[in-house]
Design an enzyme around this catalytic site. Structure first.
Site, mmCIF file in Angstrom:
data_model
loop_
_atom_site.group_PDB
_atom_site.id
_atom_site.type_symbol
_atom_site.label_atom_id
_atom_site.label_comp_id
_atom_site.label_asym_id
_atom_site.label_seq_id
_atom_site.Cartn_x
_atom_site.Cartn_y
_atom_site.Cartn_z
ATOM 1 N N GLU A 264 -1.661 -4.219 3.969
ATOM 2 C CA GLU A 264 -0.728 -5.309 4.287
ATOM 3 C C GLU A 264 -0.105 -5.887 3.018
ATOM 4 O O GLU A 264 1.045 -6.331 3.029
ATOM 5 C CB GLU A 264 -1.419 -6.404 5.106
ATOM 6 C CG GLU A 264 -2.009 -5.939 6.459
ATOM 7 C CD GLU A 264 -1.026 -5.245 7.400
ATOM 8 O OE1 GLU A 264 0.190 -5.553 7.336
ATOM 9 O OE2 GLU A 264 -1.456 -4.370 8.182
ATOM 10 N N HIS A 267 2.955 -3.949 2.266
ATOM 11 C CA HIS A 267 4.097 -4.440 3.059
ATOM 12 C C HIS A 267 4.654 -5.728 2.439
ATOM 13 O O HIS A 267 5.863 -5.918 2.319
ATOM 14 C CB HIS A 267 3.642 -4.797 4.480
ATOM 15 C CG HIS A 267 3.477 -3.623 5.406
ATOM 16 N ND1 HIS A 267 4.505 -2.748 5.684
ATOM 17 C CD2 HIS A 267 2.419 -3.207 6.145
ATOM 18 C CE1 HIS A 267 4.069 -1.834 6.550
ATOM 19 N NE2 HIS A 267 2.806 -2.084 6.846
ATOM 20 N N GLU A 293 6.448 1.258 5.911
ATOM 21 C CA GLU A 293 5.123 1.869 5.981
ATOM 22 C C GLU A 293 4.839 2.715 4.734
ATOM 23 O O GLU A 293 3.689 2.880 4.347
ATOM 24 C CB GLU A 293 5.051 2.707 7.266
ATOM 25 C CG GLU A 293 3.673 2.936 7.817
ATOM 26 C CD GLU A 293 2.868 1.667 8.102
ATOM 27 O OE1 GLU A 293 3.475 0.587 8.303
ATOM 28 O OE2 GLU A 293 1.630 1.746 8.103
HETATM 29 ZN ZN ZN Z 1 1.612 -1.027 8.204
#
Ligand code: ZN
Length: 499
Positions: A264, A267, A293
């Site tokens: 995360e 991201h 991603e």
């Molecule tokens: Zn992801």
């Protein structure tokens, strides 16, 4: 022209403000809102989506976007990006009647709650009816666009501009041909790897402290985001200066928590490093699910499951958990976090078998959108595919079809981007390695040169470039899945001592 650009910016700010409110409500709903909040929240979200629709879908906005599109070459890079993004959104929304659009938002709010209960009780029947409604609305909305392309192609393109079933099939075929025989070799000839120390109990407070330490070490701006907790880890952004990630803590699965946090954070770095000048805008966010991603998987796998990375951070992890890890060598730890175990749960899957989980969802979605399947048949189709590809059959819906939140939120066509992201990541790392000594940076725990490369070639552009443009400009060639399949073969042959 200046007046038109001012109108565009005013519209963008209005829509982005509603998006901001929606994101904040979603974060709250998934982390801490009381159970009873669901009905009023669904009404509020329906109200907000009506505001959004009414502000956006008008003849004046259409003519504004069309006029600016005709003069694209006169516009600066950011404005061009806004016109492209808003025109795409306009096209997908304008064909849906306002009332149906608002009702869909309310439906999705309810179906997410039903999914959560169904998952908790491992009972698909609690969720089935709402899922059926989500599927039929989704199909109807795609059909409203009246385009002469298969539904699922349109849905793939919505999340990953340029992606079609034909292209995805080529990619997944390449993966199947690589992963299935490699998995077989590992199971037959691979060395045994000990990982019992990872299955020990690791207290939640220690996991949380290490997660926060890790985020900061990777370059997350701690004053521009937070770490929360949820059943299903996610990242949500209100702006580049308010990016929220979540993780989940499980006592006997410490490494899965750390991997989730690193994922995360990947991201979040993308969102936190979008060009500051874009402000609150439709272009101030990642360009596609696949590119997004790629950033999370690069941090989770290419960096976070490498020996160089843990040569720096294993001593720190040992300080946090001395009892469990004191006699564990770097080599043993590296192998343990790269153990390949065919499993039922996608989010716990190892790096090698992960894409098989995505292939199953891809094939199911293709059928759901292309055929008229009875929703009650879906659990069986799911279980059959798991048995065929991964060799194990779920014993209940909780560890089968109910494990992922996406369909309850109407996110179909989204899953393939997870596998695609892993493959993009390797292509990016390959290009980065020509300018940055990646292993040295990881060994030093110095993410500055890595993040600088990512910011320069990917992050700062937000949504102003398409995924295809990002890949081509950053790596000098179009998407090439061969980098990924070669990487998997090299890495896992070495981990398992295969020649
Ligand atoms: Zn992801």
């Amino acid at each position: 022209m200046e007046k038109l650009i001012a109108q565009l910016n005013a519209l963008d700010l209005k829509l982005s403000s509603i998006g901001f409110a929606n994101a904040l409500i979603s974060y709250d709903a998934l982390t801490q809102a009381p159970k009873k909040a669901v009905n009023a929240r669904a009404q509020a979200m329906e109200g907000l989506s009506t505001f959004y629709y009414d502000a956006f879908i008008t003849p004046e906005v259409k003519s504004l976007l069309d006029t600016l599109h005709e003069h694209l070459e006169e516009l600066d890079h950011a404005t061009k990006g806004k016109v492209r993004v808003l025109r795409d959104q306009y096209e997908s929304l304008a064909c849906i009647p306002a009332q149906e659009y608002a009702a869909f938002h309310a439906l999705v709010a309810k179906s997410s709650v039903a999914w959560e209960e169904a998952k908790e009780k491992s009972d698909f029947s609690i969720f089935a009816q709402l899922l059926e409604q989500v599927i039929s609305s989704t199909k109807k909305f795609i059909d409203y666009r009246g385009k002469d392309i298969p539904r699922y192609d349109q849905m793939l393109d919505d999340y990953e501009k340029g992606l079609t079933m034909a292209k995805a099939d080529v990619f997944f075929d390449e993966l199947r041909e690589t992963i299935v025989p490699l998995l077989k070799r590992i199971q037959e000839e691979g060395m045994d790897i000990q990982k019992d120390f990872l299955d020990m109990s690791y207290d939640k407070a220690g996991q949380k402290a290490f997660s926060e330490f890790m985020m900061e070490a990777l370059g997350f701006r701690m004053d521009a985001g937070i770490l929360g907790e949820s059943v299903h880890p996610f990242t949500i952004n209100m702006s580049r200066d308010d990016v929220r990630i979540t993780t989940r803590y499980q006592e006997n699965e410490m490494i899965s928590t750390i991997a989730s946090t690193i994922h995360e954070t990947g991201h979040a770095l993308y969102e936190q490093n979008v060009d500051e000048d874009y402000g609150l805008s439709c272009i101030a966010t990642g360009t596609s699910m696949g590119i997004h991603e790629s950033q999370s998987r690069m941090f989770e796998n290419n960096f976070g499951r490498s020996k160089a990375f843990w040569s720096q951070y294993l001593p720190k992890l040992k300080e946090q958990f001395p009892k469990q890890l004191q006699n564990v060598s770097l080599e043993a730890f590296y192998k343990a976090i790269n153990v390949v175990t065919p499993s039922l749960i996608r989010v716990d899957a190892d790096e090698l078998t992960y894409s098989l989980h995505i292939m199953i969802r891809y094939e199911m979605e293709k059928r759901i959108m292309g055929e008229d399947l009875d929703v009650n048949e879906l659990p069986k189709i799911w279980n059959d595919l798991y048995e065929a590809y991964i060799g194990i059959r779920p014993e209940n819906d909780g560890e089968g079809i109910l494990q992922d939140v996406h369909w309850s939120e109407g996110l179909m066509g989204y899953f393939p981007s997870y596998a695609l992201g892993s493959a993009y990541a390797v292509q990016f790392v390959n290009a980065m390695s020509k300018e940055v000594d990646i292993d040295q940076a990881l060994e030093d725990g110095d993410f500055k040169p890595i993040n600088a490369w990512l910011e320069k070639h990917i992050h700062r552009f937000g949504s102003t470039k398409t995924p295809e443009e990002i890949l081509l400009d950053a790596t000098g060639e179009p998407f090439n899945p061969k980098y990924y399949s070669d990487y998997l073969v090299n890495k896992f042959s070495s981990v398992y001592g295969l020649s």
